[in-house]
Design a protein around this motif. Structure first.
Motif, PDB file in Angstrom:
ATOM      1  N   MET A  83      -4.000  40.680   8.549  1.00  0.00           N
ATOM      2  CA  MET A  83      -5.408  41.006   8.313  1.00  0.00           C
ATOM      3  C   MET A  83      -5.509  41.892   7.085  1.00  0.00           C
ATOM      4  N   ASN A  84      -6.153  41.393   6.052  1.00  0.00           N
ATOM      5  CA  ASN A  84      -6.358  42.132   4.810  1.00  0.00           C
ATOM      6  C   ASN A  84      -7.839  42.402   4.597  1.00  0.00           C
ATOM      7  N   SER A  85      -8.129  43.320   3.697  1.00  0.00           N
ATOM      8  CA  SER A  85      -9.529  43.659   3.362  1.00  0.00           C
ATOM      9  C   SER A  85     -10.343  43.903   4.620  1.00  0.00           C
ATOM     10  N   LEU A  86      -9.814  44.703   5.506  1.00  0.00           N
ATOM     11  CA  LEU A  86     -10.469  44.939   6.791  1.00  0.00           C
ATOM     12  C   LEU A  86     -11.800  45.643   6.613  1.00  0.00           C
ATOM     13  N   LYS A  87     -12.733  45.296   7.499  1.00  0.00           N
ATOM     14  CA  LYS A  87     -14.074  45.857   7.486  1.00  0.00           C
ATOM     15  C   LYS A  87     -14.344  46.534   8.831  1.00  0.00           C
ATOM     16  N   PRO A  88     -15.270  47.491   8.866  1.00  0.00           N
ATOM     17  CA  PRO A  88     -15.600  48.132  10.150  1.00  0.00           C
ATOM     18  C   PRO A  88     -16.002  47.126  11.224  1.00  0.00           C
ATOM     19  N   GLU A  89     -16.628  46.034  10.828  1.00  0.00           N
ATOM     20  CA  GLU A  89     -17.042  45.022  11.810  1.00  0.00           C
ATOM     21  C   GLU A  89     -15.871  44.222  12.383  1.00  0.00           C
ATOM     22  N   ASP A  90     -14.669  44.434  11.864  1.00  0.00           N
ATOM     23  CA  ASP A  90     -13.483  43.806  12.452  1.00  0.00           C
ATOM     24  C   ASP A  90     -12.944  44.621  13.632  1.00  0.00           C
ATOM     25  N   THR A  91     -13.523  45.791  13.864  1.00  0.00           N
ATOM     26  CA  THR A  91     -13.094  46.628  14.975  1.00  0.00           C
ATOM     27  C   THR A  91     -13.287  45.909  16.304  1.00  0.00           C
TER      28      THR A  91
END
Length: 125
Positions: A83-91
């Motif tokens: 998982m790259n370029s993770l975003k808060p919505e990936d939580t």
């Protein structure tokens, strides 16, 4: 059935990377479609990615395309999610799952009958 154990979750800042692993036991791992799902608090468990038994077919949920990469190593009975370029919505809590049917239903929860216990991924902004 296949027994599955996830690892690799944690806390990361937005834009960072994590690699999830899923260790499988059981002789049927290499013959089954394997998928990753995730569940955020208060939300339904949703599909993330799936890979066919020979890795010849792969699908991703639209929001992770270009950022996440699913892979498997049948010799080691292992599944991975880079998982790259993770975003808060990936939580979410991320689960790996082993499929029961053919590739056609790979994006559907109902197509999987073995699930791991999950690993927490938290992305801070």
């Amino acid at each position: 059935q296949v027994q599955l154990v996830e690892s690799g979750g944690g806390l990361v800042q937005a834009g960072g990377s994590l690699r999830l692993s899923c260790a499988a036991s059981g002789s049927t791992f290499s013959s089954r479609t394997i998928g990753w799902f995730r569940q955020a608090p208060g939300k339904e468990r949703e599909f993330v990615a799936a890979i066919s038994r020979s890795a010849s077919s792969i699908i991703y949920e639209d929001s992770v395309k270009g950022r996440f990469t699913i892979s498997r190593d049948n010799a080691k009975n292992m599944l991975y999610l880079q998982m790259n370029s993770l975003k808060p919505e990936d939580t979410a809590v991320y689960y790996c799952a082993a499929g029961i049917g053919n590739w056609y239903g790979a994006g559907q929860k109902a197509s999987y009958d073995s699930w791991g216990q999950g690993t927490q991924v938290t992305v801070s902004s």
